[in-house]
Design a protein around this motif. Structure first.
Motif, PDB file in Angstrom:
ATOM      1  N   TRP A 154       0.820  -1.219   0.000  1.00 57.43           N
ATOM      2  CA  TRP A 154       0.000   0.000   0.000  1.00 57.43           C
ATOM      3  C   TRP A 154       0.851   1.266   0.000  1.00 57.43           C
ATOM      4  O   TRP A 154       0.303   2.367  -0.052  1.00 57.43           O
ATOM      5  CB  TRP A 154      -0.922   0.008   1.219  1.00 57.43           C
ATOM      6  CG  TRP A 154      -2.101  -0.901   1.118  1.00 57.43           C
ATOM      7  CD1 TRP A 154      -2.141  -2.234   1.399  1.00 57.43           C
ATOM      8  CD2 TRP A 154      -3.431  -0.545   0.709  1.00 57.43           C
ATOM      9  NE1 TRP A 154      -3.408  -2.732   1.194  1.00 57.43           N
ATOM     10  CE2 TRP A 154      -4.228  -1.725   0.774  1.00 57.43           C
ATOM     11  CE3 TRP A 154      -4.027   0.652   0.299  1.00 57.43           C
ATOM     12  CZ2 TRP A 154      -5.575  -1.731   0.443  1.00 57.43           C
ATOM     13  CZ3 TRP A 154      -5.384   0.643  -0.029  1.00 57.43           C
ATOM     14  CH2 TRP A 154      -6.145  -0.539   0.037  1.00 57.43           C
ATOM     15  N   ASP A 155       2.146   1.131   0.078  1.00 56.77           N
ATOM     16  CA  ASP A 155       3.038   2.297   0.181  1.00 56.77           C
ATOM     17  C   ASP A 155       3.669   2.586  -1.181  1.00 56.77           C
ATOM     18  O   ASP A 155       4.463   1.787  -1.686  1.00 56.77           O
ATOM     19  CB  ASP A 155       4.135   2.004   1.212  1.00 56.77           C
ATOM     20  CG  ASP A 155       5.037   3.202   1.470  1.00 56.77           C
ATOM     21  OD1 ASP A 155       4.933   4.212   0.738  1.00 56.77           O
ATOM     22  OD2 ASP A 155       5.852   3.142   2.404  1.00 56.77           O
ATOM     23  N   PRO A 156       3.343   3.732  -1.783  1.00 50.99           N
ATOM     24  CA  PRO A 156       3.895   4.028  -3.114  1.00 50.99           C
ATOM     25  C   PRO A 156       5.409   4.136  -3.139  1.00 50.99           C
ATOM     26  O   PRO A 156       6.019   3.983  -4.196  1.00 50.99           O
ATOM     27  CB  PRO A 156       3.230   5.365  -3.477  1.00 50.99           C
ATOM     28  CG  PRO A 156       2.789   5.955  -2.184  1.00 50.99           C
ATOM     29  CD  PRO A 156       2.454   4.801  -1.301  1.00 50.99           C
ATOM     30  N   VAL A 166      -2.124   1.016  -4.324  1.00 54.69           N
ATOM     31  CA  VAL A 166      -1.730   2.425  -4.240  1.00 54.69           C
ATOM     32  C   VAL A 166      -2.813   3.314  -4.832  1.00 54.69           C
ATOM     33  O   VAL A 166      -3.128   4.384  -4.291  1.00 54.69           O
ATOM     34  CB  VAL A 166      -0.375   2.641  -4.943  1.00 54.69           C
ATOM     35  CG1 VAL A 166      -0.065   4.131  -5.048  1.00 54.69           C
ATOM     36  CG2 VAL A 166       0.743   1.921  -4.189  1.00 54.69           C
ATOM     37  N   ARG A 169      -5.656   4.206  -2.426  1.00 60.66           N
ATOM     38  CA  ARG A 169      -5.379   4.995  -1.217  1.00 60.66           C
ATOM     39  C   ARG A 169      -6.324   6.186  -1.086  1.00 60.66           C
ATOM     40  O   ARG A 169      -6.848   6.465  -0.008  1.00 60.66           O
ATOM     41  CB  ARG A 169      -3.928   5.473  -1.206  1.00 60.66           C
ATOM     42  CG  ARG A 169      -2.898   4.413  -0.873  1.00 60.66           C
ATOM     43  CD  ARG A 169      -1.488   4.973  -0.954  1.00 60.66           C
ATOM     44  NE  ARG A 169      -1.284   6.054  -0.012  1.00 60.66           N
ATOM     45  CZ  ARG A 169      -0.565   5.987   1.095  1.00 60.66           C
ATOM     46  NH1 ARG A 169       0.036   4.843   1.422  1.00 60.66           N
ATOM     47  NH2 ARG A 169      -0.424   7.033   1.886  1.00 60.66           N
ATOM     48  N   GLU A 170      -6.556   6.876  -2.184  1.00 61.36           N
ATOM     49  CA  GLU A 170      -7.394   8.079  -2.116  1.00 61.36           C
ATOM     50  C   GLU A 170      -8.821   7.736  -1.739  1.00 61.36           C
ATOM     51  O   GLU A 170      -9.417   8.381  -0.862  1.00 61.36           O
ATOM     52  CB  GLU A 170      -7.359   8.819  -3.452  1.00 61.36           C
ATOM     53  CG  GLU A 170      -8.151  10.130  -3.421  1.00 61.36           C
ATOM     54  CD  GLU A 170      -8.039  10.910  -4.717  1.00 61.36           C
ATOM     55  OE1 GLU A 170      -8.652  11.994  -4.813  1.00 61.36           O
ATOM     56  OE2 GLU A 170      -7.332  10.449  -5.639  1.00 61.36           O
ATOM     57  N   PRO A 175      -4.100   9.065   4.486  1.00 59.04           N
ATOM     58  CA  PRO A 175      -3.350  10.322   4.349  1.00 59.04           C
ATOM     59  C   PRO A 175      -2.085  10.139   3.520  1.00 59.04           C
ATOM     60  O   PRO A 175      -1.445   9.081   3.546  1.00 59.04           O
ATOM     61  CB  PRO A 175      -3.018  10.688   5.804  1.00 59.04           C
ATOM     62  CG  PRO A 175      -4.062  10.004   6.625  1.00 59.04           C
ATOM     63  CD  PRO A 175      -4.350   8.715   5.902  1.00 59.04           C
ATOM     64  N   ASP A 176      -1.717  11.163   2.772  1.00 57.23           N
ATOM     65  CA  ASP A 176      -0.551  11.087   1.885  1.00 57.23           C
ATOM     66  C   ASP A 176       0.739  10.799   2.641  1.00 57.23           C
ATOM     67  O   ASP A 176       1.662  10.193   2.095  1.00 57.23           O
ATOM     68  CB  ASP A 176      -0.398  12.399   1.098  1.00 57.23           C
ATOM     69  CG  ASP A 176      -1.524  12.601   0.091  1.00 57.23           C
ATOM     70  OD1 ASP A 176      -2.191  11.605  -0.271  1.00 57.23           O
ATOM     71  OD2 ASP A 176      -1.747  13.753  -0.320  1.00 57.23           O
ATOM     72  N   ASP A 177       0.819  11.276   3.890  1.00 61.23           N
ATOM     73  CA  ASP A 177       2.075  11.117   4.634  1.00 61.23           C
ATOM     74  C   ASP A 177       2.172   9.794   5.383  1.00 61.23           C
ATOM     75  O   ASP A 177       3.131   9.562   6.121  1.00 61.23           O
ATOM     76  CB  ASP A 177       2.262  12.276   5.615  1.00 61.23           C
ATOM     77  CG  ASP A 177       1.148  12.357   6.656  1.00 61.23           C
ATOM     78  OD1 ASP A 177       0.135  11.642   6.502  1.00 61.23           O
ATOM     79  OD2 ASP A 177       1.288  13.135   7.616  1.00 61.23           O
ATOM     80  N   GLY A 179       2.971   5.991   5.393  1.00 60.09           N
ATOM     81  CA  GLY A 179       3.637   4.946   4.633  1.00 60.09           C
ATOM     82  C   GLY A 179       3.806   3.702   5.474  1.00 60.09           C
ATOM     83  O   GLY A 179       3.300   3.598   6.595  1.00 60.09           O
ATOM     84  N   THR A 386     -12.749   2.826   4.884  1.00 59.52           N
ATOM     85  CA  THR A 386     -11.845   3.968   4.986  1.00 59.52           C
ATOM     86  C   THR A 386     -10.911   3.883   6.183  1.00 59.52           C
ATOM     87  O   THR A 386     -11.225   3.259   7.201  1.00 59.52           O
ATOM     88  CB  THR A 386     -12.634   5.289   5.063  1.00 59.52           C
ATOM     89  OG1 THR A 386     -13.392   5.310   6.281  1.00 59.52           O
ATOM     90  CG2 THR A 386     -13.554   5.446   3.866  1.00 59.52           C
ATOM     91  N   TRP A 387      -9.787   4.552   6.033  1.00 59.20           N
ATOM     92  CA  TRP A 387      -8.781   4.689   7.093  1.00 59.20           C
ATOM     93  C   TRP A 387      -9.412   5.374   8.309  1.00 59.20           C
ATOM     94  O   TRP A 387      -9.299   4.882   9.438  1.00 59.20           O
ATOM     95  CB  TRP A 387      -7.622   5.497   6.536  1.00 59.20           C
ATOM     96  CG  TRP A 387      -6.571   5.922   7.500  1.00 59.20           C
ATOM     97  CD1 TRP A 387      -6.557   7.068   8.262  1.00 59.20           C
ATOM     98  CD2 TRP A 387      -5.339   5.247   7.787  1.00 59.20           C
ATOM     99  NE1 TRP A 387      -5.408   7.134   9.005  1.00 59.20           N
ATOM    100  CE2 TRP A 387      -4.636   6.042   8.732  1.00 59.20           C
ATOM    101  CE3 TRP A 387      -4.763   4.071   7.341  1.00 59.20           C
ATOM    102  CZ2 TRP A 387      -3.393   5.684   9.231  1.00 59.20           C
ATOM    103  CZ3 TRP A 387      -3.511   3.712   7.838  1.00 59.20           C
ATOM    104  CH2 TRP A 387      -2.843   4.507   8.778  1.00 59.20           C
TER     105      TRP A 387
END
Length: 419
Positions: A154-156, A166, A169-170, A175-177, A179, A386-387
Motif C-alpha cells: 500500500w506504500d507508493p 496504491v 489509497r485516495e 493520508p498522503d504522509d 507509509g 476507509t482509514w
C-alpha cells in the motif's frame, strides 16, 4: 447488555460518555457518539451500522450513524487521550502492553488489507492488522491507542508497492504522509503519543513479535522505559558471566581489541545448559478455575539467567566492547523435555523471580481485552473501507470496553483477588 441492563446504567453511561466525548466540536457528534456507544453495548450478533441502527429504536438513524463513524471530521486521538486519562486513574497501570490483532476480510477494497500473518487466524490470510496499546495492571486493562498497520504493497514509496492498492489509497482516505512502518515502530510512536498526554508508565510488555526487534528494545531504553518482552528461542546471547579476552599484540598492524572468546549461543541452548535443576516453582496469579480456599493459583517452573544479548544493532548501540546484561526468563514446566517460552527483561537484577514472572504473564490481559472487544463489542464488525472510519470504530469500541471495565471495578469487592 440487554436493553433493561442498558436502561439500568443509562445515567452512568451518559455521564461517562459526556466526559470522554468532551473533545467533540459539535453537539450532533456528541449525540451520535453516545448512540453508537449504546449500539456497541447492546446485545446483538453484528455491531456494524445497519444492525445496530435496527436495534436502537427511535435513535436508529442508519444514515446519521454511518456519517458519524465514517466521514465526520473528528480526531480519534482526542477521544483516546480523554479515555486514557480516565482509565489511568481507575486502573493505576503497572505497564504499557503492546500487541496486534487481525481483522479478517473477504475482499481487497478496505484500507490496508493484504495477505499477511495474523494470530487471529494463526496463518497468513487476507486481513487488516491493528496495533494497540493497553494500560494494564493485575486487576484491569484498557486499550487506549491504536494504529492500522499499512503493508508495503500500500506504500507508493516501497519496492513491493502494488499499483492497484496504491491507486485505492485516495478512495480509502489514507493520508498522503502515511507509509509503511514496522509494527514495533508503531508501538513506539503510540508510547510517545501516550506520554505526550501526560501519562508516564515506565514498563513495557510485548510478545516476541516486538521483543525480537533489538531496535524496539533500544527504543524503549532511549525513552527511559524498562521492558519484559517475549523472545524467540533463536535470539543469540553471551552468558552473563562471559568475560572479554584480548589476544596478545604481535607488534604489527592494529592492536587487538577485547572480544568474547566463544560465539554467542541461542537463548534456548543457554537455558538447556543450565538444566532442569535451575528451574524454580512460581505461583503468580489466581486462575479461572476454583480450588481449595478460592481460585486455583497459576503455577509453573521458571529458569532465570543473566545473559548479554548479542547482534549487530546491540553492538552498535553499546559504548565499548562489553555487551550489556539483561535477564532471561524461561518457562520449563514439569514434564516438558525443554523450556516452552522465553522472555527478556532489563528490570533491576534484584527484581524477585515472582515479580518477573507475574509481569511476563500480564500479557494475558490483552488477550482478554481482544476477546471481549471482538466477541461482545464488535471490534471486527466495521464494514466501512476507509482509514478514518476504521480508527473511529476501534476508538469507540475501546470506549465501550472501558465502560464495561469501570462497571466491573465498581462492583468488585475491594478485598477480592485480582481477576
Amino acid at each position: 447488555m440487554t436493553p433493561d441492563e442498558i436502561a439500568a446504567v443509562r445515567g452512568e453511561l451518559e455521564a461517562f460518555a459526556a466526559e470522554v466525548f468532551e473533545p467533540f466540536a459539535r453537539n450532533d457528534q456528541r449525540r451520535w457518539g453516545q448512540v453508537y456507544l449504546r449500539g456497541l453495548l447492546t446485545d446483538g450478533k453484528r455491531k456494524s451500522v445497519e444492525p445496530m441502527a435496527a436495534r436502537l429504536g427511535e435513535d436508529g438513524n442508519r444514515q446519521a450513524l454511518a456519517h458519524f463513524i465514517t466521514t465526520s471530521p473528528w480526531d480519534p486521538a482526542h477521544i483516546r487521550a480523554r479515555l486514557a486519562w480516565k482509565m489511568e486513574a481507575a486502573i493505576r497501570p503497572a505497564a504499557l502492553i503492546f500487541d496486534d490483532t487481525g481483522f479478517l476480510k473477504d475482499g481487497n477494497a478496505s484500507a490496508c488489507v493484504s495477505r499477511q500473518y495474523t494470530g487471529t487466524a494463526g496463518k497468513v490470510t487476507n486481513c487488516q492488522v491493528g496495533v494497540s496499546l493497553h494500560l494494564a495492571s493485575d486487576h484491569a486493562s484498557a486499550a487506549v491507542n491504536w494504529r492500522l498497520f499499512l503493508p508495503q504493497i500500500w506504500d507508493p514509496a516501497a519496492p513491493k508497492a502494488d499499483p492497484d492498492r496504491v491507486a485505492r489509497r485516495e478512495s480509502c482516505g489514507i493520508p498522503d504522509d502515511v507509509g509503511h512502518v514496522e509494527k514495533w515502530q508503531l508501538a513506539l510512536d503510540m508510547a510517545d503519543e501516550v506520554r505526550s498526554w501526560g501519562i508516564e508508565v515506565p514498563l513495557a510488555i510485548a510478545d516476541a513479535g516486538y521483543g525480537d526487534a533489538a531496535a524496539f528494545r533500544l527504543g524503549l531504553n532511549a525513552r527511559g522505559m524498562h521492558y519484559v518482552v517475549g523472545i524467540s528461542t533463536t535470539l543469540s546471547a553471551q552468558p552473563g558471566d562471559a568475560e572479554l579476552v584480548t589476544a596478545p599484540y604481535s607488534g604489527k598492524g592494529r592492536p587487538p581489541v577485547p572480544k568474547y572468546p566463544d560465539p554467542p549461543r541461542s537463548v534456548k541452548e543457554l537455558v538447556i545448559a543450565a538444566g532442569r535443576k535451575a528451574a524454580r516453582p512460581v505461583r503468580w496469579r489466581g486462575g479461572s478455575r476454583p480450588g481449595t480456599g478460592g481460585r486455583r493459583r497459576m503455577y509453573s517452573r521458571f529458569v532465570a539467567l543473566r545473559i548479554r544479548p548479542a547482534g549487530r544493532e546491540i553492538r552498535q548501540a553499546t559504548d565499548g566492547p562489553e555487551l550489556p546484561e539483561c535477564r532471561l526468563l524461561a518457562e520449563w514446566p514439569t514434564g516438558e523435555s525443554e523450556p516452552v517460552q522465553f522472555w527478556l527483561s532489563d528490570l533491576p537484577a534484584d527484581t524477585p523471580l515472582t515479580t518477573l514472572v507475574r509481569l511476563a504473564k500480564l500479557r494475558w490481559r490483552i488477550e482478554h481485552d481482544y476477546r471481549e472487544m471482538k466477541q461482545a463489542l464488535g471490534l471486527a464488525h466495521f464494514e466501512g473501507r476507509t482509514w478514518g472510519g476504521w480508527h473511529h470504530h476501534v476508538t469507540l469500541v475501546s470506549v465501550a470496553h472501558a465502560f464495561c471495565t469501570l462497571q466491573r471495578l465498581d462492583r468488585t469487592p475491594k478485598d477480592a483477588a485480582p481477576a
